[in-house]
Design an enzyme around this catalytic site. Structure first.
Site, PDB file in Angstrom:
ATOM      1  N   SER A   1       1.089  -1.464  -0.121  1.00  0.00           N
ATOM      2  CA  SER A   1       0.100  -0.017   0.117  1.00  0.00           C
ATOM      3  C   SER A   1       0.960   1.329   0.097  1.00  0.00           C
ATOM      4  CB  SER A   1      -0.944   0.173   1.390  1.00  0.00           C
ATOM      5  OG  SER A   1      -1.770   0.934   1.158  1.00  0.00           O
TER       6      SER A   1
ATOM      7  N   GLU B   1      -8.131  -3.311  -7.226  1.00  0.00           N
ATOM      8  CA  GLU B   1      -8.814  -2.914  -5.867  1.00  0.00           C
ATOM      9  C   GLU B   1      -8.336  -1.737  -5.343  1.00  0.00           C
ATOM     10  OE1 GLU B   1      -7.848  -6.410  -3.691  1.00  0.00           O
ATOM     11  OE2 GLU B   1      -9.031  -8.111  -4.838  1.00  0.00           O
ATOM     12  N   PRO B   2      -8.502  -0.688  -6.172  1.00  0.00           N
ATOM     13  CA  PRO B   2      -8.225   0.853  -5.395  1.00  0.00           C
ATOM     14  C   PRO B   2      -8.808   0.994  -4.345  1.00  0.00           C
ATOM     15  CG  PRO B   2      -9.463   1.190  -7.337  1.00  0.00           C
ATOM     16  CD  PRO B   2      -9.352  -0.391  -7.300  1.00  0.00           C
TER      17      PRO B   2
ATOM     18  N   ARG C   1      -7.273   3.364  -1.314  1.00  0.00           N
ATOM     19  CA  ARG C   1      -6.874   4.839  -0.665  1.00  0.00           C
ATOM     20  C   ARG C   1      -6.764   5.861  -1.800  1.00  0.00           C
ATOM     21  NH1 ARG C   1      -2.285   5.394   2.892  1.00  0.00           N
ATOM     22  NH2 ARG C   1      -1.904   3.176   2.813  1.00  0.00           N
TER      23      ARG C   1
ATOM     24  N   CYS D   1      -2.855  10.908  26.018  1.00  0.00           N
ATOM     25  CA  CYS D   1      -2.022  10.716  27.074  1.00  0.00           C
ATOM     26  C   CYS D   1      -0.674  10.111  26.671  1.00  0.00           C
ATOM     27  CB  CYS D   1      -2.343  10.213  28.113  1.00  0.00           C
ATOM     28  SG  CYS D   1      -3.506  11.150  29.315  1.00  0.00           S
TER      29      CYS D   1
ATOM     30  N   TYR E   1      -8.025   4.945   5.866  1.00  0.00           N
ATOM     31  CA  TYR E   1      -7.066   4.505   6.907  1.00  0.00           C
ATOM     32  C   TYR E   1      -7.186   5.306   8.217  1.00  0.00           C
ATOM     33  CZ  TYR E   1      -5.967   1.036   3.251  1.00  0.00           C
ATOM     34  OH  TYR E   1      -5.925   0.230   2.409  1.00  0.00           O
TER      35      TYR E   1
END
Length: 412
Positions: A209, A275-276, A278, A341, A371
């Site tokens: 990726s 398979e695009p 992003r 934190c 993502y």
């Protein structure tokens, strides 16, 4: 604005205020709060169509792991895209969005018996086999249902994707698929063909990726085609992985047409699928945050690593801009940090923000569609942000904001 920009296609700046889909982000923040993901629907559609146009004679499966919700599923059919899912949860979203099961490809390196039974019972179009155990497991389940299940075999082609090691999946040491070099892929082909309840639809590979060059794709396609032809296999799914630019000045990735041309050159007359994920979802969305405090170089906002874990996980680099007003103040170096934190809770390093930045200002982070919401969590019991789709001056909630009641509902 070009869809090659890090900002969505409908982006406009008016008197210092960011507008998306014809709406001011100040108004969106006032109505929906921050943090929030603002999804430019026209931009998403344009990027999906670019893939469909690049491969008119093949199959385009949207990679749902980048970002998925029922509304996005409903967009895919009219755009001519199928759907790639990799867990039972993503399968449930596909069902909720009304995706025809025949147009779903089911991935995953460790699908459970429950997930496989659900997929077979629903009539999923294709299951991508990832291990010999899964091969035998699926054959038995399909036989129980009296069904011949279409499958692809995931092949690990031994290709370096030149990306972060955590998102490289094509090497010989990958947890995914059947090794080409070790002969496991060839053995898997034989095992599938010996199973009366399975039908071999083709071969699959995915090398990683956020890939910005074409040579890795070309080498994987070459190896896969050379493996497929002697076996009489006519279909190749070469996965996704095309990267995007996250900051102005980042290298621009190849276009879908450029990538498909390289794949077709190596695969010839084989039927091709991609398979695009992003590259469709990523640039279509902007994350909005409200500044809470400014302390020296640190600008603290009301989100953080719970809504964008990528900088902490991968060292991913983003840009940001003041989006709620104009400023004539000189820029100064700033580090945009979250409210969690952890010292590593950093969203944007080396941001050039106006020196008069103050609490209440809104910051916008582009390229936030892939993502981020899909990997978001509840660290420090922070509810996850909503996704607001905007188009032609109208906004609608496609994923609502989580509430504290949602979190407390899980406890006894």
């Amino acid at each position: 604005m070009s869809i090659d920009s890090v900002w969505p296609a409908t982006t406009a700046w008016r008197e210092g205020v960011l507008h998306l889909g014809g709406l001011a982000v100040t108004d969106l923040a006032r109505e929906h709060g921050t943090p929030a993901y603002i999804l430019d629907e026209a931009d998403f559609h344009a990027r999906a169509r670019a893939w469909r146009d690049a491969l008119p004679d093949g199959d385009v499966h949207y990679g749902g792991k980048a970002f998925l919700c029922p509304e996005v599923v409903r967009w895919l059919g009219p755009l001519g895209l199928n759907l790639d899912v990799c867990t039972g949860g993503e399968l449930a979203v596909a069902q909720a969005g009304g995706m025809p099961p025949a147009r779903v490809v089911f991935h995953g390196n460790n699908k459970s018996v429950t997930e496989l039974r659900r997929a077979v019972a629903w009539g999923v179009g294709c299951v991508v086999l990832d291990s010999f155990t899964e091969l035998d497991r699926l054959a038995a389940i399909a036989a129980e249902h009296g069904r011949v299940q279409d499958v692809m075999i995931r092949v690990t082609p031994g290709v370096d994707a030149r990306t972060h090691k955590s998102i490289a999946t094509g090497g010989d040491d990958s947890k995914f698929g059947f090794s080409l070099a070790a002969g496991d892929a060839a053995r898997a082909v034989g095992r599938v063909r010996a199973q009366p309840s399975l039908r071999l639809r083709g071969l699959h590979s995915h090398i990683g990726s956020q890939i910005l060059t074409l040579d890795g794709f070309a080498e994987a396609a070459r190896r896969m085609a050379a493996f497929a032809r002697p076996l009489g296999i006519e279909r190749l799914d070469l996965g996704g992985g095309l990267g995007i630019a996250y900051r102005p000045g980042d290298p621009q990735p190849p276009t879908p047409s450029e990538l498909v041309a390289v794949l077709q050159k190596e695969t010839g007359d084989l039927h091709l699928s991609v398979e695009p994920g992003r590259s469709i979802a990523g640039p279509s969305t902007v994350a909005l945050y409200t500044v809470g405090t400014v302390k020296g170089p640190y600008v603290s906002v009301d989100g953080g690593m719970s809504d964008n874990p990528r900088p902490a996980m991968y060292g991913a680099a983003y840009t940001t801009r003041l989006a709620s007003r104009a400023s004539t103040a000189a820029p100064r170096a700033a580090t945009v940090v979250g409210k969690h934190c952890e010292s590593g809770d950093i969203l944007v390093r080396d941001a050039g923000l106006p020196a008069d930045l103050a609490p209440g200002d809104i910051l916008a982070v582009p390229a936030s569609g892939a993502y981020q919401r899909s990997m978001a969590g509840n660290y420090n019991h922070v509810p996850r942000p909503p996704v607001i789709a905007v188009r032609d001056g109208a906004a609608r909630v496609v994923v609502r904001r989580e509430t504290e009641d949602d979190l407390l509902r899980l406890y006894r």
